[in-house]
Design an enzyme around this catalytic site. Structure first.
Site, short mmCIF file in Angstrom:
data_model
loop_
_atom_site.label_atom_id
_atom_site.label_comp_id
_atom_site.label_asym_id
_atom_site.label_seq_id
_atom_site.Cartn_x
_atom_site.Cartn_y
_atom_site.Cartn_z
N HIS A 86 0.79 -1.23 0.00
CA HIS A 86 0.00 0.00 0.00
C HIS A 86 0.83 1.28 0.00
O HIS A 86 0.37 2.30 -0.50
CB HIS A 86 -1.02 -0.02 1.13
CG HIS A 86 -2.19 -0.86 0.76
ND1 HIS A 86 -2.30 -2.17 1.14
CD2 HIS A 86 -3.25 -0.60 -0.05
CE1 HIS A 86 -3.39 -2.68 0.60
NE2 HIS A 86 -3.99 -1.76 -0.13
N CYS A 99 -9.60 -3.17 -10.35
CA CYS A 99 -8.99 -2.01 -9.69
C CYS A 99 -7.65 -2.35 -9.07
O CYS A 99 -7.05 -1.51 -8.41
CB CYS A 99 -9.94 -1.42 -8.67
SG CYS A 99 -10.38 -2.60 -7.38
N ARG A 155 -15.33 1.69 -1.71
CA ARG A 155 -15.16 0.40 -1.04
C ARG A 155 -15.30 0.62 0.47
O ARG A 155 -14.70 1.55 1.02
CB ARG A 155 -13.77 -0.15 -1.36
CG ARG A 155 -13.53 -1.48 -0.64
CD ARG A 155 -12.24 -2.09 -1.06
NE ARG A 155 -11.09 -1.40 -0.50
CZ ARG A 155 -9.83 -1.70 -0.81
NH1 ARG A 155 -9.58 -2.65 -1.70
NH2 ARG A 155 -8.84 -1.05 -0.27
N ARG A 196 2.43 -9.77 -1.33
CA ARG A 196 2.51 -8.58 -2.18
C ARG A 196 3.56 -7.60 -1.69
O ARG A 196 3.78 -6.57 -2.32
CB ARG A 196 1.14 -7.92 -2.28
CG ARG A 196 0.59 -7.48 -0.95
CD ARG A 196 -0.88 -7.12 -1.03
NE ARG A 196 -1.09 -5.78 -1.55
CZ ARG A 196 -2.30 -5.23 -1.65
NH1 ARG A 196 -3.38 -5.90 -1.29
NH2 ARG A 196 -2.44 -4.01 -2.10
N ASN A 254 -4.17 -7.23 -6.78
CA ASN A 254 -3.05 -7.21 -5.83
C ASN A 254 -3.21 -8.35 -4.83
O ASN A 254 -2.28 -9.09 -4.55
CB ASN A 254 -3.00 -5.88 -5.09
CG ASN A 254 -3.05 -4.70 -6.03
OD1 ASN A 254 -2.65 -4.82 -7.17
ND2 ASN A 254 -3.56 -3.57 -5.57
N ASP A 255 -4.42 -8.45 -4.28
CA ASP A 255 -4.66 -9.54 -3.34
C ASP A 255 -4.93 -10.85 -4.07
O ASP A 255 -4.43 -11.89 -3.67
CB ASP A 255 -5.86 -9.21 -2.43
CG ASP A 255 -5.41 -8.31 -1.29
OD1 ASP A 255 -4.36 -8.60 -0.70
OD2 ASP A 255 -6.10 -7.32 -1.02
N ARG A 279 -10.49 3.89 -1.67
CA ARG A 279 -10.02 3.07 -0.52
C ARG A 279 -10.30 3.86 0.76
O ARG A 279 -9.44 4.63 1.21
CB ARG A 279 -8.52 2.82 -0.62
CG ARG A 279 -8.09 1.86 -1.72
CD ARG A 279 -6.58 1.62 -1.60
NE ARG A 279 -6.15 0.49 -2.39
CZ ARG A 279 -5.67 0.57 -3.63
NH1 ARG A 279 -5.58 1.73 -4.24
NH2 ARG A 279 -5.30 -0.52 -4.27
#
Ligand code: PEP
Ligand code: MG
Length: 563
Positions: free
Chosen positions: A190, A496, A324, A459, A448-449, A288
């Site tokens: 992040h 995304c 989200r 990651r 990403n996840d 986010r």
């Protein structure tokens, strides 16, 4: 002498500046001479640190009692007692009287008590760990007050650090910071994502060699090439200082044969909305919201969140804004909400798991603010839930939305239901994609996840960066399956994760059938240009070839051959 260090580039931007080191670790150097120490000021610092430590421990005690149980919370009572223990505080005060600054006095004052407990052995020796914990907490609090202020770095700074947290990165001012580089870290951690969103050149995962770069050295951070050039020559410096020449398209784009692809921006704070609009975003594909909760002492209340969501909707009155719900946990811990760091946070209670349990009140407050914002502002709100793994979780989240809507209705508050969707981030969500899509309006793939869970590769660990790559056939096939599940059930599907913002993959993603691509603002112009050049028949053929590949190198060869 000029030399180049290799790392992982995270922002397609370069910057040149002088090194400032940010040291997240607390290390005590030699104490200054006693006659240079202001004893009264140091006593005040110690008192303040004690107060702060007490507040922190009480908050953690309360949280642990609620989340785990009274028995487990009792350890914090013991910590509070130690803070008031006259033998320990007296020893620290004696050290302060002898002319030591507060941090050294804490270190010395605790040393005797730790030694005595250890010498007693058995259960008493175990208490020594508690004392060390309290000592380290006090040292951290004292060091925080002195540490480099990340929000006020001099212009032209290149920040170097062992690692940066998302909240460290969130404090950086892109107008002053020329770039940063870290020893550890991955492309989709992040801190890196945030750097990309706010447009700071960044390279992560450089390794130990970075530690040899001295403060004040001139360096170039090239986020495109993934390099840190130490003592650059004139030409490299000039190239880095040049601004990127991009042509921004503010209209929506279609492929060359007329298929509409929405190109949206990922944001974490209201401050990023204007960068999104300036780069030609059609809307917001991922807000986010956990970033609204970082760097503060308590969560934003309903009124404050309402204002933020209205601001986001009003920034894109003709576009879609996908918010989200809170995704706390993983590498986004929030100190006043989180308890202890669990063993393996990415596989623990994060995202929707927290919202349906521990943080249900926060979840309801957030949903109230979202439903009210949708009524108050023009614009088209969609709400999605992170880290969903089961149909039950999706249903439970939808039930909470309905309950909140009924409460607002009864209270006579204006509200409007948004479109509802889930992130596709877990392999299980892919496998039950049909059942999920039948209950929802849309999906957004968080590569990403999804990549880290499909490939079992963190990651944020540069050592497995080759595995944490969405171009592995297994990840592409998971994406393909999610797209089919969505379309078979009349749901739309976006992406995304950082994969969506890689211009080299635009044609492949169009071919895989994505309806929307959402990314850091800085990559929007390039992706829009690539969408406009893509033909869907060629893109589908490319996707078919990539899906038939057995290895990542075959996928890469297919993509490269095509361009
Ligand atoms: C993702 O996992 O791809 C995603 C977009 O969510 P985050 O990066 O915030 O975990
Ligand atoms: Mg995610």
């Amino acid at each position: 002498m000029t030399h180049t260090l290799d790392g992982i580039g995270v922002t397609p931007l370069s910057g040149v500046g002088n090194v400032v080191w940010y040291d997240g670790e607390v290390e005590l150097g030699d104490p200054p001479a006693p006659d240079t120490v202001d004893a009264d000021a140091e006593r005040d610092r110690f008192e303040q640190a004690l107060g702060r430590a007490r507040e922190e421990i009480e908050a953690e005690r309360e949280h642990t009692a609620e989340a785990v149980g009274e028995e487990e919370a009792a350890v914090f009572d013991a910590h509070l007692q130690f803070l008031d223990d006259p033998q320990i505080t007296g020893a620290v005060e004696d050290a302060l009287d002898s002319g030591l600054p507060a941090d050294h006095a804490v270190d010395e004052g605790f040393a005797d008590a730790i030694e005595q407990l250890e010498a007693a052995g058995g259960r008493m020796a175990e208490r020594a760990d508690d004392l060390r914990d309290i000592r380290d907490r006090l040292l951290r609090i004292l060091a925080d007050a002195d540490r480099v202020d990340l929000s006020a770095l001099p212009e032209g700074t290149v920040l170097l650090a062992e690692r940066l947290t998302p909240s460290d990165t969130a404090q950086l001012n892109p107008d002053r910071v020329a770039g940063f580089a870290t020893v550890v870290g991955g492309r989709t951690a992040h801190a890196a994502i945030f750097a990309r969103s706010i447009g700071i050149p960044a390279v992560v995962g450089v390794g130990e060699a970075l530690l040899d770069v001295a403060a004040d050295t001139e360096v170039v951070v090239d986020g495109e090439a993934g390099t840190v050039v130490v003592d650059p020559d004139e030409e490299t410096r000039e190239r880095a200082a040049e601004s990127r020449d991009v042509s921004v398209r503010h209209d929506r784009v279609e492929t060359a044969d007329g298929r509409d692809i929405e190109v949206a921006a990922n944001v974490g704070t209201p401050a990023e909305l204007s960068a999104a609009a300036d780069n030609g975003a059609d809307g917001i594909g991922l807000f986010r919201t956990e970033f609204l909760f970082l760097d503060r002492r308590s969560p934003p209340d309903e009124a404050e969140q309402l204002e933020t969501y209205v601001e986001a909707l009003e920034a894109f009155p003709d576009g879609r804004v996908v918010v989200r719900t809170l995704d706390i946990g993983g590498d986004k811990p929030i100190p006043y909400i989180d308890a202890e760091e669990p063993e393996n946070p990415f596989l623990g209670v994060r995202g929707i798991r927290r919202s349906l349990g521990l943080d249900e009140e926060l979840f309801r407050t957030q949903l109230r603010a979202l439903l009210r914002a949708n009524a108050e502002a023009e614009g088209d709100l969609s709400v999605m839930f992170p880290m969903v793994a089961t149909v039950e979780e999706a249903e439970a989240a939808l039930d909470v939305v309905e309950e909140v809507a009924s409460e607002l209705d009864e209270a006579g508050e204006a509200f409007e239901r948004p479109e509802l969707g889930v992130m596709i981030e877990t392999p299980s969500a892919v496998f039950v994609g049909d059942e999920l899509a039948a209950r929802l309006d849309f999906f957004s793939i968080g590569t990403n996840d999804l990549t880290q869970y499909v490939m079992a590769a963190s990651r944020q660990n540069e050592a497995v960066d080759h595995l944490h790559d969405p171009r592995h056939p297994a990840v592409l096939r998971a994406i393909h399956r999610a797209v089919e599940a969505a379309h078979d059930n009349d749901a739309w599907i976006g992406m995304c994760g950082e994969m969506a913002g890689d211009p080299a993959l635009t044609e492949l993603l169009v071919g895989l059938g994505l309806d929307e691509l959402s990314m850091s603002a800085v990559t929007i112009p390039d992706v829009k240009a690539n969408v406009a050049e893509t033909r869907t028949d060629a893109a589908s053929a490319l996707a078919d070839d990539a899906l038939a590949a057995s290895t990542k190198s075959e996928v890469v060869a297919t993509i490269t051959h095509n361009t």
